[in-house]
Write an enzyme that holds these catalytic residues in place. Structure first.
Site, PDB file in Angstrom:
ATOM      1  CD  GLU A 111      -2.616   1.378   2.547  1.00 34.97           C
ATOM      2  OE1 GLU A 111      -2.233   0.779   3.571  1.00 34.97           O
ATOM      3  OE2 GLU A 111      -3.593   2.142   2.528  1.00 34.97           O
ATOM      4  NE  ARG A 135       4.345  -7.903  10.051  1.00 29.78           N
ATOM      5  CZ  ARG A 135       3.123  -7.457   9.771  1.00 29.78           C
ATOM      6  NH1 ARG A 135       2.119  -7.798  10.540  1.00 29.78           N
ATOM      7  NH2 ARG A 135       2.922  -6.662   8.750  1.00 29.78           N
ATOM      8  CE  LYS A 140       3.440   0.490   5.711  1.00 30.90           C
ATOM      9  NZ  LYS A 140       2.318   0.266   4.796  1.00 30.90           N
TER      10      LYS A 140
END
Length: 560
Positions: free
Chosen positions: A34, A260, A270
Site C-alpha cells: 500500500e 512476518r 509503520k
RNA sequence: UGGGGCGUAGCCAAGGCGGUAAGGCAACGGACUUUGACUCCGUCAUUCGUAGGUUCGAGUCCUGCCGCCCCAGCCA
C-alpha cells in the site's frame, strides 16, 4: 541429502500444485504494497519471497499498489517503493499495476453480486454496524436493510456511486452469515462512501472498495496463482475465497500466509517507525539506523547481503524474532571479499618516531584486499610522525593486551616494528598527549628480514598526509531494558530506545587515497569495521557511516 | 466448548509415506594470522510444549492438557 536450499512450506505447496494440476504449470505472484509508507526489511522478506518464487519456478511476479484507501496514500511513497524494489535487485518489467486501475471492474462485479442477491446496500452507520456485528463469542444480528430487493439495491448502489449520499451514511455489504464464528464473514463491508481525492483517479470516485473485496479481484484479474500474505490475514481467507468463488473472474488464486519478519534491537511497525521520524529520534526515513530499506541502503548494506539474509531466515508460520547478528553476519560476509582495506584512525594519538629521519617520506606498498588479490595494491606514505588509535596504547595494560605499551614492540601494518620509549602527558590532567617511539629499519614489511614476529599489529596514518574525516558510528536503535532482580512477574524484557545509537566522531584521520571516495563507496577500515561514504560526504568533507564493526574477540574478553 | 494459527537448541529453521533429530546465526575451545579480522578444525537437542495411547519402532499417527499469537476498522 540435499541440504543446500531447504524447502519452505510454500515451495511444498507449489510443488504439490504443480504435480496435481497438470495443465496449470504457471506460477504468478505479486508484491502488493500500500503506498502509505516506506518499505522496511520486513517488506524485503516479502519481496524476496514473491519475486524469488517466481524466478525459481520460471514464473512472473507483479508489482501492484494496493491503493484502495485514498485518505492514507500518496504518490510520494510510490516512488520510494520502486526505488527500493529495484535496489534489492528485482524487476517487475512491464507489470506495474494499481488496484485503482480495476475500480470500474470492481464496481461491475459489485453489481453482479447484487444481481445474484449476494450483496446489499446497508444504511447502518459505522457504530451500528459494529453493534450488529456481535462479539467474538456472540453471533451478530442481521441488518434491517439486509433483505432489500435486488432492484432497490441496484438503484441505491448506483446512487452511492454518483454521490447522492453523505460519507459514511451507507455501505455495500456482502450477504454471507451474521452468525459465523469468523467475524470477517458477518456481512463484511465491500464499499464505503468516501470523498477523498485519490492520487491516481482524482475525484472520479466517491466510493472505494475495501481490501477484502479488492484484493482477490486484483489477484484474479492479474492471473495470480499464489497470493502470499502475512499471518493476520489467515482469518480473511474464507472471505477471499468467497469473493473469488462468487464472481466470474476466470481465475482462482490461492492465498497463502506466512509469518512476518521481526528483528531484535529494532521495531518494524509503520506506526513506530513514523514516531521515530516525527519525534526527531532519527533524522529521517533514510537515517542509517532505521530498518527501512532506504535506511539500510544509506547505512551501506548491499542488496546481495539483504537477499542472502532473507534466504537464510527461512519462511514459516511460527511467529519469531530473528537475531540481528544474522543480518550483520550477512553483510560482513559479502563485504569481506568486496571491500578494499584502508587505514583510518578514529581517535588519533600522535606517535613520533625519534630515530626516523625528519622530512623523509617512504612509499610503502599495501595490498587492497588479502581475500581478493585481484584488487591490487596501493602506496602508503610513511613518515616520522604518525597517528595511531588511542585505544591501541595502554600505559598499564591488562593481561593479554598485545597492542602498544611502554617498552614494548608492535608492528605497524604494512610498515615497521616500533617500540614505545616514552609517554608525554599533560602535567595537570594526566592525559596522554603523544608517544615517542623508535623503529627497527630491518623490519619493513615485505623485506627479507621483516620476519621477526610481534604479537600486535596496529593501523596508522601519516600525520603529514592524513585526511580529516567525520565518522558516524551507529549502534542499535533499541536495546533490551535491564531486568530487575525480582522475578515475581514475567520477565518481560521491554525494548527501550538506545540513547547512544549514534556517535559522531569529527576528528578522524584517514589515509590519503580516500580523497577519491565517492558517496556509497564501501571500505573496510582495518581492524575496525566496514564503512560507507555517506550521502553527506564530499571531496572537501569526508563523511563515513559505519555499516558494521568487525567481529571483535578482544572486546568480548573485556565483557567477560 | 467463539473462530483461526503456532509450539524442534540462546535465535532462525529442515524434518513427503512412522525407522532412530539437517543447516545457518550466536556461544565456547583450538590452529593459523603483518587486520585480536578472514579461514580452518572441534564442542553445542538421548530429544522435538506436556501427559498418555497406538506401534517392534513416534518429532512424525490418536487423545487430553498447557503456553503463545491473530480476529469485534466504513485500515491494509
Amino acid at each position: 541429502m540435499n541440504n543446500f536450499t531447504p524447502r519452505n512450506f510454500i515451495q511444498n505447496i507449489i510443488d504439490e500444485d504443480l504435480r496435481q494440476n497438470k495443465e496449470v504449470k504457471r506460477i504468478h505472484t505479486r508484491f502488493p504494497p500500500e503506498p502509505n509508507g516506506y518499505l522496511h526489511i520486513g517488506h524485503a522478506k516479502s519481496i524476496c519471497l514473491n519475486f524469488g518464487l517466481a524466478a525459481e519456478y520460471g514464473g512472473l511476479c507483479n508489482l501492484r499498489y494496493d491503493d484502495t484507501n485514498p485518505s492514507k496514500e500518496d504518490l510520494e511513497y510510490v516512488d520510494s517503493i520502486e526505488t527500493d524494489v529495484k535496489w534489492l535487485g528485482f524487476d517487475w518489467e512491464d507489470r506495474k499495476y494499481y488496484a485503482s486501475n480495476y475500480f470500474e471492474k470492481m464496481y461491475e462485479s459489485a453489481e453482479e453480486l447484487i444481481r445474484a442477491g449476494k450483496a446489499y446496500v446497508c444504511d447502518l452507520n459505522a457504530e451500528e454496524i459494529r453493534e450488529y456485528r456481535g462479539t467474538l463469542k456472540e453471533p451478530g444480528k442481521e441488518s434491517p436493510y439486509r433483505n432489500r430487493t435486488i432492484e432497490e439495491n441496484l438503484a441505491l448502489f448506483r446512487s452511492m456511486r454518483v454521490g447522492e449520499f453523505a460519507d459514511g451514511s451507507r455501505t455495500l455489504r456482502a450477504k454471507i452469515e451474521m452468525a459465523s464464528p469468523n467475524l470477517n464473514m458477518r456481512d463484511p463491508v465491500l464499499y464505503r462512501i468516501l470523498r477523498a481525492t485519490h492520487h491516481r483517479t482524482g475525484d472520479k470516485w466517491c466510493i472505494y472498495p475495501m481490501y477484502d473485496y479488492a484484493h482477490p479481484i486484483s489477484d484474479a484479474l492479474e492471473g495470480i496463482t499464489h497470493s502470499i500474505c502475512t499471518l493476520e490475514f489467515e482469518d480473511h481467507r474464507p472471505l477471499y475465497d468467497w469473493v473469488v468463488d462468487n464472481l466470474d473472474l476466470g481465475c482462482k488464486p490461492q492465498q497463502i500466509e506466512f509469518a512476518r519478519l521481526n528483528l531484535t534491537n529494532t521495531v518494524m511497525s509503520k506506526r513506530k517507525l513514523r514516531e521515530l521520524v516525527e519525534q526527531g529520534y532519527v533524522e529521517g526515513w533514510d537515517d542509517p539506523r532505521m530498518p527501512t530499506i532506504s535506511g539500510i541502503r544509506r547505512r551501506g548494506y548491499t542488496p546481495e547481503s539483504i537477499r542472502d539474509f532473507c534466504e537464510r531466515i527461512g519462511v514459516a508460520k511460527a511467529n519469531s524474532e530473528v537475531d540481528i547478528s544474522l543480518l550483520e553476519h550477512c553483510i560482513r560476509e559479502d563485504l569481506n571479499t568486496k571491500a578494499p582495506r584502508v587505514m583510518a584512525v578514529l581517535r588519533p594519538l600522535k606517535v613520533i618516531i625519534d630515530n626516523y629521519p625528519e622530512g623523509q617520506v617512504e612509499e610503502l606498498s599495501a595490498e587492497n584486499n588479502p581475500e581478493n588479490l585481484e584488487m591490487g595494491s596501493r602506496k602508503l606514505p610513511f613518515t616520522r610522525e604518525i597517528y595511531i588509535e588511542q585505544e591501541d596504547f595502554m600505559e598499564n595494560p591488562p593481561k593479554k593486551f598485545f597492542r602498544l605499551t611502554p617498552g614494548k614492540e608492535v608492528r605497524l601494518k604494512h610498515a615497521y616494528i616500533i617500540k614505545c620509549e616514552r609517554v608525554v602527558k599533560d602535567e595537570k590532567t594526566g592525559e596522554i598527549l603523544e608517544l615517542h617511539c623508535t623503529y627497527d629499519p630491518q623490519t619493513r614489511s615485505g623485506s627479507e628480514q621483516s620476519g621477526r614476529k610481534v604479537k600486535g599489529t596496529l593501523h596508522w596514518v601519516s600525520a603529514q598526509h592524513a585526511l580529516q574525516a567525520e565518522v558516524r558510528l551507529y549502534d542499535y536503535l533499541y536495546t533490551k531494558a535491564e531486568e530487575g532482580q525480582d522475578d515475581n512477574d514475567s520477565n518481560e524484557a521491554e525494548m527501550v530506545l538506545n540513547p547512544h545509537s549514534l556517535a559522531r566522531l569529527t576528528t578522524c584521520l584517514v589515509e590519503p587515497g580516500l580523497k577519491e571516495a565517492k558517496q556509497g563507496d564501501r571500505f573496510q577500515f582495518m581492524r575496525q569495521g566496514y564503512f560507507c561514504a555517506d550521502l553527506d560526504s564530499t571531496e572537501d568533507k569526508l563523511v563515513f557511516n559505519r555499516i558494521v564493526s568487525l567481529r571483535d574477540s578482544w572486546a568480548k574478553q573485556g565483557k567477560k
